[in-house]
Enzyme design. Sequence first.
Site, short mmCIF file in Angstrom:
data_model
loop_
_atom_site.label_atom_id
_atom_site.label_comp_id
_atom_site.label_asym_id
_atom_site.label_seq_id
_atom_site.Cartn_x
_atom_site.Cartn_y
_atom_site.Cartn_z
N TYR A 1 3.65 4.59 -9.45
CA TYR A 1 3.18 5.07 -8.14
C TYR A 1 4.03 4.45 -7.04
CZ TYR A 1 -0.02 5.77 -4.18
OH TYR A 1 -0.57 6.11 -2.97
N SER B 1 2.61 5.03 1.74
CA SER B 1 1.70 3.98 1.28
C SER B 1 2.39 2.65 1.48
CB SER B 1 1.36 4.18 -0.21
OG SER B 1 0.67 3.06 -0.72
#
Length: 275
Positions: free
Chosen positions: A150, A137
């Site tokens: 995250y 990501s």
Amino acid sequence: MTPPPAGAVVTGAGRGLGRLLAALLVERGYRVLVTDIDEAAARATAQRLGPDVLWATVDVRDEEQVAAARDHVMTEAGRLDIWVNNAGVLATGPAWEQPPEARRLMLEVNALGTINGTVTAIEAMRDAGGHIVNIVSLAGLTAVPGEAVYAASKHAAIGFSLSTLADLRLAGIEDIDISCVCPDGIWTPMLHDKLDDPASALSFSGRLLQPTDVVTAVRKVLDRPRPVTSVPGWRGLQVRLADAFPGLGLRALPLMVARGRRVQHRMSARLRQGA
């Protein structure tokens, strides 16, 4: 006699992006093993993709289950050429407001799951080579307010991947590649549930990607392995610039978050009108 197709594994492939990545590998002629923690989703995806597609219930946090998936595809295909670590989870909000189990789940699935899959794949690829693709990501490259844990899990995944790639090369192993694909926010079920969540605003601040955009990036990486690929490329340059000048980057974040909130409001309004 025609040799059997090479094996490939995709984790978190029961739905969304993982399902599309499994379809890409089926299209390329691989004997694909679809894995997911959701048994029904894994089975349904395999049945949808074709009669020769394998499936297994796998919790990527469990090293033994990951190893069993490797052994299954090796038995069926004879060798493992591709392993895609796609499984991931996202919970938003400041870290101090998240329950401990949510923080642990993100770290274990996103980071430990990537580690388990990568190490397991390397063990199978030592003789014939192969390619490990880790879906990371942009959160693995920069600060992401509202997604601190995250982001930590994704920073861990990319740090592990690049360090392991360096270890492979230092060990003289040139025929195993590790590629990290780092997409911006993707319009998948993971973000569907975050449309009204202010803590997820930064994920909506760029051009919200379609899963097919990431599939296109993975297709290119399979043809030409690269250690890190940002999707889209300009966002990768943007976040690296912010990291080079962290003070400026932190001051710019409120503007990016405000832009993301506007996008969330517009999309939410459209969905309500279409309901």
